[in-house]
Design an enzyme around this catalytic site. Structure first.
Site, PDB file in Angstrom:
ATOM      1  N   LYS A 113       0.824  -1.209   0.000  1.00 42.31           N
ATOM      2  CA  LYS A 113       0.000   0.000   0.000  1.00 42.31           C
ATOM      3  C   LYS A 113       0.865   1.269   0.000  1.00 42.31           C
ATOM      4  O   LYS A 113       0.430   2.319  -0.448  1.00 42.31           O
ATOM      5  CB  LYS A 113      -0.933   0.022   1.215  1.00 42.31           C
ATOM      6  CG  LYS A 113      -1.843  -1.196   1.348  1.00 42.31           C
ATOM      7  CD  LYS A 113      -2.813  -1.326   0.182  1.00 42.31           C
ATOM      8  CE  LYS A 113      -3.970  -2.274   0.469  1.00 42.31           C
ATOM      9  NZ  LYS A 113      -3.602  -3.683   0.590  1.00 42.31           N
TER      10      LYS A 113
HETATM   11  C1  LIG Z   1      -4.204  -4.852   0.203  1.00 41.43           C
HETATM   12  C2  LIG Z   1      -3.371  -6.070   0.152  1.00 41.43           C
HETATM   13  C3  LIG Z   1      -3.617  -7.074  -0.783  1.00 41.43           C
HETATM   14  C4  LIG Z   1      -4.761  -7.018  -1.753  1.00 41.43           C
HETATM   15  O1  LIG Z   1      -4.610  -5.989  -2.707  1.00 41.43           O
HETATM   16  P1  LIG Z   1      -5.879  -5.445  -3.501  1.00 41.43           P
HETATM   17  O2  LIG Z   1      -5.381  -4.292  -4.271  1.00 41.43           O
HETATM   18  O3  LIG Z   1      -6.875  -5.055  -2.451  1.00 41.43           O
HETATM   19  O4  LIG Z   1      -6.367  -6.561  -4.340  1.00 41.43           O
HETATM   20  C5  LIG Z   1      -2.772  -8.167  -0.811  1.00 41.43           C
HETATM   21  N1  LIG Z   1      -1.754  -8.276   0.057  1.00 41.43           N
HETATM   22  C6  LIG Z   1      -1.492  -7.327   0.981  1.00 41.43           C
HETATM   23  C7  LIG Z   1      -0.364  -7.529   1.909  1.00 41.43           C
HETATM   24  C8  LIG Z   1      -2.282  -6.190   1.058  1.00 41.43           C
HETATM   25  O5  LIG Z   1      -2.010  -5.253   1.968  1.00 41.43           O
END
Ligand SMILES: *Cc1c(COP(=O)(O)O)cnc(C)c1O
Length: 496
Positions: A113
């Site tokens: 993120k």
């Molecule tokens: C948010 C997240 C995901 C999923 O990503 P999306 O964009 O919501 O599909 C997978 N792994 C981790 C560690 C995340 O923080």
């Protein structure tokens, strides 16, 4: 350069520029902003290969953010991808055994993120300036664990903003929870809800489109925006690392320029993988986008049957950031594969709301050919961590393990030997109990903080700075509320 406009997936035909789409977060009609066309990248691979992360980020992002001043964009990129990341490579592609991993967790909060949320505050600040908005921006965020901390880190102490995060009280890892609850900054609020991520996201979406609430905010000189991947400002920065993975593979001599590759993406809200789809549309030679789900396998079922059905039990898994039954960004894919048929999308989304499910037609099903859907059980996930460690001494987190396990199933099922990048979304330090017990049963029962030290010993690496003193940081946020009390909390925080 051709100006790129954005519009809602649900039929509001008003075209806006990227700054407005980013500032608003969600369209008035509840739809998501999408670019009216995906720009083609007309730059040779030879040139792209020479670029570092920041240069590449600028090259790609300016194609989407055509109304931003290039100078502002450059400055934003400089500030976003700086020493906050523990490597100047920003998103390293590594090879362990025969597997390629794209490590997207070198930012301050140890999850992917950060790739978008370290730049979103700057994009938003510029948007506010361009649009002459003299209001306080209230960033509403629902999190399954990682977005919350990354958004808090990005927006803490940013002038003219308040950041409010809702997370499922029982649905995040201990480290994730502690990261959020210890967040400093006068403009930050963190609230646990008695519900799951879908409840949090639904509540946020509802408030973002609630006319009377919006009016009251406006009367108080405030305006909502969102840091969730429903905000197009989250997706655009994510397109960059798909290109970067590709150029790293070329530069390491692993692939020939122009060769097609696959990406296997651990998926929840469908934001990460959708950025990969946009990269493909821009011209990156991607063959398959492998969508990896955990036991909340709505997307696996959807890709394989064409029916999206969220009416099922919500499972709490060891990959909590993917514990989601309503994948918001799928709406943007539906828009693309329906021939941009916004009335159809509105219809499908109404059905989802009313009946909890919908089915797409055969044409749309045919358009899903760019994707492969797989899922990993909890057992598969644990075994993947064990296998990768036993064979290569490399420690992967639980989300990356879902991706790895699904990729291995894909290989067996399709015999497609195209080089495949396993997208690695979090550091194992965030999910130590499940990671460590998959490596050795002697770690069972130790607490998360003890395990952080054990993991550091095992890998002979320093504990990442982002969580180093986490255990001793004071808890600053203590509010917990029912899922139907989210608005009351907002009213209290904003004094409206
Ligand atoms: C948010 C997240 C995901 C999923 O990503 P999306 O964009 O919501 O599909 C997978 N792994 C981790 C560690 C995340 O923080």
């Amino acid at each position: 350069m051709k100006q790129i406009y954005y519009k809602s997936t649900r039929g509001n035909e008003k075209l806006v520029k990227s700054a407005e789409a980013i500032a608003r977060g969600l369209s008035e009609d509840g739809g998501l902003f999408v670019p009216t066309s995906i720009p083609k990248l007309n730059i040779s691979l030879e040139e792209l290969r020479e670029m570092d992360y920041k240069k590449l980020a600028f090259t790609i992002m300016k194609e989407f953010l055509t109304d931003y001043d290039e100078k502002d964009l450059l400055e934003s990129i400089e500030k976003a991808y700086d020493e906050k990341f523990d490597t100047p490579v920003i998103a390293p592609l590594v090879k362990h055994g025969e597997n390629y991993f794209l490590e997207l967790y070198h930012g301050p909060t140890l999850a992917f993120k950060d790739m978008a949320l370290s730049i979103l505050p700057y994009l938003l600040k510029n948007a506010v300036k361009k649009l002459n908005i003299n209001k306080e921006m209230v960033i509403l965020t629902a999190t399954s664990g990682d977005t919350g901390k990354a958004a808090l880190e990005g927006f803490a102490n940013v002038d003219g903003t308040k950041i409010i995060v809702f997370f499922p009280q029982e649905g995040v890892s201990e480290i994730q929870k502690r990261q959020m609850l210890t967040q400093s900054g006068d403009n930050t609020s963190v609230i646990g809800i008695e519900g799951n991520f879908d409840d949090a996201q639904n509540g946020v979406k509802k408030m973002l489109t609630d006319d009377s609430l919006i009016k009251r905010l406006d009367d108080n000189n405030k305006m909502f925006s969102s840091a969730n991947s429903i905000n197009i400002g989250r997706l655009i920065p994510q397109v960059v690392y798909y290109f970067y993975a590709y150029t790293q593979l070329c530069n390491k001599g692993e692939i020939k320029a122009g060769e097609e590759i696959n990406f296997c993406v651990p998926t929840g809200n469908f934001g990460n993988i959708l950025a990969g789809y946009y990269a493909k549309k821009m011209g990156l030679p991607i063959k398959k986008l492998i969508c990896a789900s955990n036991e909340n396998k709505v997307l696996f079922d959807f890709i394989n049957t064409g029916t999206y059905d969220r009416v099922r039990d919500f499972v709490i898994t060891m990959s909590p950031s993917m514990d989601i039954l309503i994948s918001s960004n799928l709406e943007r894919l539906l828009y693309a594969i329906s021939g941009e048929n916004t009335s159809k999308i509105k219809d499908l989304m109404d059905k989802l709301k009313k009946d909890g499910k919908y089915e797409i037609d055969d044409n749309m099903k045919g358009e899903l050919k760019d994707f492969y859907g797989g899922y990993a059980s909890e057992e598969d996930t644990a075994k993947a961590i064990t296998a990768v460690y036993k064979t290569t001494n490399y420690v992967i987190d639980t989300h990356t393990a879902v991706s790895y396990a699904v990729y291995k199933k894909y290989l067996v099922e399709t015999k497609d030997t195209t080089k495949t990048v396993i997208v690695s979304t979090a550091s194992p330090y965030k999910f130590t109990p499940d990671v460590m017990k998959s490596i050795d049963s002697k770690y069972i029962g130790l607490n998360d903080f003890k395990l952080i030290k054990e993991l550091s010993k095992l890998t002979k690496e320093d504990i990442p700075v982002g969580i180093k003193d986490l255990e001793t940081r004071p808890i600053l946020h203590k509010t917990v509320c029912e899922k139907n009390e989210m608005q009351i909390q907002i009213e209290k925080i904003l004094n409206i």
